[in-house]
Scaffold this motif. Structure first.
Motif, mmCIF file in Angstrom:
data_model
loop_
_atom_site.group_PDB
_atom_site.id
_atom_site.type_symbol
_atom_site.label_atom_id
_atom_site.label_comp_id
_atom_site.label_asym_id
_atom_site.label_seq_id
_atom_site.Cartn_x
_atom_site.Cartn_y
_atom_site.Cartn_z
ATOM 1 N N VAL A 513 -2.773 0.652 -2.834
ATOM 2 C CA VAL A 513 -2.669 1.444 -2.645
ATOM 3 C C VAL A 513 -1.688 2.022 -2.236
ATOM 4 N N ASP A 514 -0.402 1.326 -2.951
ATOM 5 C CA ASP A 514 0.636 2.607 -2.398
ATOM 6 C C ASP A 514 1.127 2.839 -4.307
ATOM 7 N N MET A 515 0.270 2.961 -5.156
ATOM 8 C CA MET A 515 0.720 2.918 -6.358
ATOM 9 C C MET A 515 1.002 4.018 -6.846
ATOM 10 N N PRO A 516 1.760 4.178 -7.462
ATOM 11 C CA PRO A 516 2.467 6.239 -7.139
ATOM 12 C C PRO A 516 2.371 7.186 -8.775
ATOM 13 N N PHE A 517 1.516 6.174 -9.553
ATOM 14 C CA PHE A 517 0.890 7.036 -11.043
ATOM 15 C C PHE A 517 0.016 8.438 -10.508
ATOM 16 N N GLU A 518 0.178 9.709 -11.575
ATOM 17 C CA GLU A 518 -0.147 10.991 -10.693
ATOM 18 C C GLU A 518 -1.320 10.953 -11.883
ATOM 19 N N ILE A 519 -1.934 10.468 -11.119
ATOM 20 C CA ILE A 519 -3.799 10.342 -10.758
ATOM 21 C C ILE A 519 -4.263 11.289 -10.609
ATOM 22 N N ALA A 520 -5.311 11.789 -11.106
ATOM 23 C CA ALA A 520 -6.116 13.120 -10.349
ATOM 24 C C ALA A 520 -7.523 12.626 -9.308
ATOM 25 N N ASN A 521 -7.810 11.493 -9.800
ATOM 26 C CA ASN A 521 -8.956 10.490 -9.420
ATOM 27 C C ASN A 521 -8.791 9.298 -9.063
ATOM 28 N N ILE A 522 -8.165 8.851 -8.164
ATOM 29 C CA ILE A 522 -7.989 7.467 -7.867
ATOM 30 C C ILE A 522 -8.617 6.470 -6.455
ATOM 31 N N SER A 523 -9.654 5.400 -7.018
ATOM 32 C CA SER A 523 -9.727 4.597 -5.560
ATOM 33 C C SER A 523 -9.759 3.001 -6.057
ATOM 34 N N CYS A 524 -8.554 2.380 -4.456
ATOM 35 C CA CYS A 524 -8.377 1.316 -5.089
ATOM 36 C C CYS A 524 -9.757 0.341 -4.195
ATOM 37 N N GLU A 525 -10.069 0.022 -4.468
ATOM 38 C CA GLU A 525 -11.101 -1.319 -3.632
ATOM 39 C C GLU A 525 -10.672 -2.549 -3.189
ATOM 40 N N ASN A 526 -11.142 -3.328 -1.999
ATOM 41 C CA ASN A 526 -11.018 -4.713 -1.244
ATOM 42 C C ASN A 526 -11.923 -5.626 -1.427
ATOM 43 N N PRO A 527 -12.924 -6.083 -2.607
ATOM 44 C CA PRO A 527 -14.139 -6.769 -2.147
ATOM 45 C C PRO A 527 -13.731 -8.021 -0.935
ATOM 46 N N GLU A 528 -14.709 -8.437 -0.504
ATOM 47 C CA GLU A 528 -14.754 -9.961 0.411
ATOM 48 C C GLU A 528 -14.138 -10.537 -0.347
ATOM 49 N N ALA A 529 -13.506 -12.039 0.494
ATOM 50 C CA ALA A 529 -13.379 -12.809 -0.466
ATOM 51 C C ALA A 529 -12.344 -13.960 0.731
ATOM 52 N N ALA A 530 -13.225 -14.607 0.841
ATOM 53 C CA ALA A 530 -13.105 -15.702 1.540
ATOM 54 C C ALA A 530 -11.804 -16.974 1.293
ATOM 55 N N ALA A 531 -11.396 -17.499 2.279
ATOM 56 C CA ALA A 531 -9.978 -18.289 2.243
ATOM 57 C C ALA A 531 -10.920 -19.899 2.061
ATOM 58 N N PHE A 532 -10.039 -20.807 1.273
ATOM 59 C CA PHE A 532 -10.850 -22.630 1.452
ATOM 60 C C PHE A 532 -9.388 -23.032 2.012
ATOM 61 N N THR A 533 -7.821 -22.840 2.099
ATOM 62 C CA THR A 533 -6.929 -23.249 1.535
ATOM 63 C C THR A 533 -6.047 -22.740 2.815
ATOM 64 N N ARG A 534 -4.881 -23.055 2.968
ATOM 65 C CA ARG A 534 -3.707 -22.646 4.002
ATOM 66 C C ARG A 534 -3.407 -21.450 2.491
ATOM 67 N N ILE A 535 -3.447 -20.311 2.765
ATOM 68 C CA ILE A 535 -2.956 -18.770 2.256
ATOM 69 C C ILE A 535 -1.338 -18.381 3.180
ATOM 70 N N PRO A 576 8.248 13.901 -11.002
ATOM 71 C CA PRO A 576 9.973 13.546 -9.725
ATOM 72 C C PRO A 576 8.895 14.306 -8.400
ATOM 73 N N ARG A 577 9.149 13.751 -7.974
ATOM 74 C CA ARG A 577 7.695 14.079 -6.281
ATOM 75 C C ARG A 577 7.870 13.097 -5.449
ATOM 76 N N ILE A 578 7.789 12.710 -3.924
ATOM 77 C CA ILE A 578 7.505 12.371 -2.948
ATOM 78 C C ILE A 578 5.818 11.937 -2.241
ATOM 79 N N VAL A 579 5.696 10.336 -3.495
ATOM 80 C CA VAL A 579 4.611 10.342 -3.180
ATOM 81 C C VAL A 579 3.496 10.008 -1.936
ATOM 82 N N LYS A 580 2.484 10.565 -1.384
ATOM 83 C CA LYS A 580 1.607 10.544 -0.055
ATOM 84 C C LYS A 580 0.351 10.175 -0.177
ATOM 85 N N PRO A 581 0.140 8.343 -1.131
ATOM 86 C CA PRO A 581 -1.460 7.860 -0.534
ATOM 87 C C PRO A 581 -1.951 8.719 0.616
ATOM 88 N N ASN A 582 -3.482 9.385 -0.016
ATOM 89 C CA ASN A 582 -4.548 9.905 1.458
ATOM 90 C C ASN A 582 -4.569 8.093 1.492
#
Length: 770
Positions: A513-535, A576-582
């Motif tokens: 979500v902190d990806m700094p690129f200057e792109i007009a249309n951005i979508s970051c998604e996090n599908p589900e993933a179950a754990a089966f060992t110690r992380i 050059p700018r300060i990125v403020k992700p939504n």
């Protein structure tokens, strides 16, 4: 004379988890410390409060009191306590060096001692997150300045002159008008009676007057002992009457012991006892897995005894975990919509109307820490008191967990920190110390629990496996107008709470979500993933897969548009700018955003610097290629160029690596270079070989023969490190971890330049073979 409640509670990264029924370690506010105080930020530069850090929000905050950290002997020897753990970063040298600098102590007359685990006394002691210097640069300066002021005040009173007329200079206090001098040792007793000055009234040294900081001329204090074999690591601890133990643990996470036959083990010479070890149901934070311990007169006998045990396990719900099948599950999840964690513009619509869509799907397996020194701990429990000797990254957290596990007051637990033979995040988890404590309590004698390399691989808190899928939409001119990144990986949160299937905020903030690129249309998604060992966290944590995917995609876009890698990268970074992700609850490594924003000017600077110093675009021999990558992590900015050579049989070598780092204000440039050089070797090792795989719920790798690391003849031939000079009052940032993430994508981009082959799944393994 000296100047000086429960395992479920969370620290550091973990305390940011937002999962129902997971308790959080409370932050002590307004805690009174005898002879001192707790500083909860902001921190101070030479004359004024210039920037804040997240130090005050860490468990127990920051203690700033020279009476706690500094002692001056009558002979002038200055002893400074190091309250963080040493695992190769040089922190046992750097933090005391800061104190000595401000104190005007002669480093040749300074002795460094390791503090035990006591966060009420010393403040937070978690050595992780690349935050020791960024959190303690100013507090250590304040401690040194306070000690110096007390010495100056004592001298002024001795001479009957105003304190403004005296000044500490190189281990002495000098009266300018008369030329009189008194050594620190002569003033120690009087200085100890002085009041600790207020922070607000302190005057810190002007950096132009530094003798040590930023010079790179001070070696680490343990260097002689380490190189001559005298250094004391966890396995070196010996106590009278000590017993030695190894433990047979469930081969599948969450498994249970059904039965065991100790008879053959008890026949092994040196074996004295076989006993069950208490375990906790998974997930259980850092509590032991349980199993069967073999107690012997030496570790070798204990290992042979364990080999002779007859064990029957119930593998439980995770017994079907299979890496091949799980990879397919992650890939399928990455191709479907997931939880949207950042959205700007309309990426879906922009992708549909794009002139071209470049798609990359990147896979990274589980990784093991394999620090050179496997986990080991010695415990001596007598009644309601316990003493631990161990290479732990979190002595305060270990103290808390030992107390709760044994059911004794925390004040009755002493944790002695040895040198760590590597850590990488593994030794933030104190399960091995808890095992030793439980066995010592049961046996009534000191016990050393030694893990073997096989134990280390089979029962690690592994770096997560992940699939990162990126779709980049380009317009007719080749400009990126849409970016969709789906990141699918089991979360570290699963170590603390059952059913956690989405990344925690701190994981999302590591390159997604902190990806700094200057792109007009951005979508970051996090599908589900179950754990089966110690992380668990691993050096640079989720930045590794995210940087691999994002920076590999930059290379793919460059190829798709017929443009130079570096120019493509700079175009994506944009102005050059300060990125403020939504983003709601943006993770910023625990630091205030005002002090540590995402600054693309600094990101561009390291790209431009490494391109200049690394001679980007230079002619290279046939079969060679150059690759570039950049990443911001642990609030530092790192760019890397890798030159790779691939012969006709697919053998890969790395003739040269150049890395530029902007870590703000720094203490010891020699240590920065050392960490970046190490990161290049580790990054190459992970890219070429790193993989932990599962079959029937069990780790398939056993030792360095099947979990390979690069040997000395494979290491980069030349590694150049270029440090960006800090601006005035630029806050310090991380060094230990940020060097790893950009290495693998720079290497993959270089391999593509050399061979035309795009590698999207790690490790490289045999993918280059003809």
């Amino acid at each position: 004379m000296n100047f000086i409640d429960k395992p479920g509670k969370l620290r550091g990264f973990e305390k940011n988890l937002k999962i129902e029924k997971v308790s959080r370690r409370s932050i002590l506010k307004g805690l009174g410390v005898t002879g001192g105080f707790v500083l909860a930020a902001p921190v101070m530069t030479r004359q004024a409060f210039a920037y804040e850090t997240g130090a005050g929000k860490m468990p127990h905050g920051v203690v700033v009191d020279p009476r706690v950290f500094v002692a001056v002997a009558p002979d002038g020897t200055v002893t400074i306590l190091a309250h963080r753990s040493e695992m190769g970063t040089g922190v046992r040298t750097s933090l005391p060096l800061i104190v000595a600098e401000e104190m005007e102590a002669d480093w040749s007359k300074v002795k460094v001692e390791q503090a035990h685990g006591d966060e009420v006394k010393f403040g937070n002691q978690d050595t992780d997150g690349s935050r020791s210097t960024r959190h303690y640069l100013i507090p250590m300066r304040q401690i040194g300045a306070s000690a110096r002021t007390m010495l100056e005040q004592a001298a002024a009173k001795r001479w009957g002159v105003p304190a403004t007329e005296v000044k500490a200079v190189n281990h002495e206090v000098v009266h300018g008008a008369s030329g009189r001098k008194l050594g620190f040792g002569e003033l120690a007793a009087d200085a100890a009676r002085e009041s600790v000055p207020s922070i607000e009234g302190l005057k810190l040294k002007d950096p132009k007057d530094f003798r040590y900081l930023g010079k790179g001329q001070v070696g680490i204090v343990d260097l002689h002992d380490i190189t001559t074999g005298k250094a004391r690591y966890g396995a070196d601890v010996r106590l009278p009457g000590m017993k030695y133990a190894v433990i047979a643990r469930p081969p599948v996470t969450g498994g249970k012991l059904t039965s065991f036959d100790p008879d053959a083990a008890l026949k092994v010479p040196g074996v004295e006892k076989v006993m069950k070890v208490q375990g906790w149901p998974w997930p259980s934070k850092f509590q032991p897995l349980g199993g069967v311990a073999v107690i012997a007169r030496n570790t070798g006998a204990a290992i042979k005894g364990r080999d002779a045990l007859k064990l029957v396990w119930d593998d439980g719900a995770n017994g079907k975990y299979d890496s091949v099948a799980y990879r397919k599950d992650l890939e399928e999840a990455s191709r479907k919509p997931g939880l949207v964690v950042r959205q700007e513009g309309d990426a879906d619509a922009a992708l549909k109307t794009a002139a071209k869509v470049v798609v990359g799907e990147y896979y990274l397996p589980h990784l093991a820490h394999v620090s050179m020194e496997p986990p080991v701990a010695v415990a001596d429990v007598k009644g309601d008191k316990a003493e631990i000797w161990a290479p732990v990254q979190s002595p305060g957290g270990t103290r808390e967990d030992v107390a709760k596990t044994l059911g004794i007051p925390e004040g009755n637990v002493t944790v002695n920190v040895t040198l760590l033979g590597g850590g990488f995040g593994r030794k933030s988890k104190c399960d091995f110390a808890l095992e030793a404590a439980l066995l010592s309590k049961e046996l009534g004698t000191p016990v050393k629990v030694q893990w073997t390399r096989e134990d280390d691989l089979h029962h690690d808190f592994l770096h997560t496996v992940s699939v990162e899928r990126i779709e980049a939409g380009l317009d007719k001119d080749g400009k990126v107008i849409a970016w969709r990144h789906r990141s699918v990986a089991p979360t570290i949160a699963s170590t603390f709470a059952a059913g956690a299937k989405h990344a925690a905020a701190f994981e999302l903030g590591m390159g997604l979500v902190d990806m700094p690129f200057e792109i007009a249309n951005i979508s970051c998604e996090n599908p589900e993933a179950a754990a089966f060992t110690r992380i668990g966290w691993f050096r640079s944590v989720s930045n590794i897969p995210r940087a691999f995917a994002v920076q590999s995609m930059v290379g793919e876009i460059a190829n798709a548009t017929g443009r130079d890698q570096k120019e493509t990268l700079l175009a994506l970074i944009g102005s050059p700018r300060i990125v403020k992700p939504n983003v709601k609850d943006l993770w910023n490594y625990g630091e205030p955003y005002d002090s540590y924003p995402i600054d693309t000017a600094r990101l561009r600077k390291v790209v431009e610097l490494v391109a200049e110093k690394g001679e980007w675009g230079r002619q290279v021999p046939k079969g060679h290629g150059l690759g570039i990558a950049v990443h911001r992590s642990f609030v530092s900015y790192i760019a890397t160029i890798v030159e790779v050579a691939v012969d006709e049989k697919g053998k890969l070598t790395v003739p040269r690596v150049d890395t530029a780092i902007d870590c703000g204000t720094y203490v010891n440039p020699e240590r920065i270079a050392s960490q970046i050089e190490g990161a290049a070797i580790m990054g190459l090792s992970l890219a070429k070989y790193g993989a932990v795989t599962f079959k029937d719920g069990k780790v398939e790798q056993k030792n360095f023969d099947d979990f390979q690391v690069v040997r000395i003849d494979e290491a980069p031939l030349i590694t150049n490190v270029h440090i960006v000079p800090p601006g005035p009052d630029t806050p310090p940032s991380g060094v230990g971890e940020p060097g790893v993430p950009p290495f693998a994508p720079a290497l993959m981009n270089a391999i593509f330049a050399a061979t035309g082959k795009r590698i999207r799944a790690l490790p490289i393994g045999k993918q280059l073979e003809a």
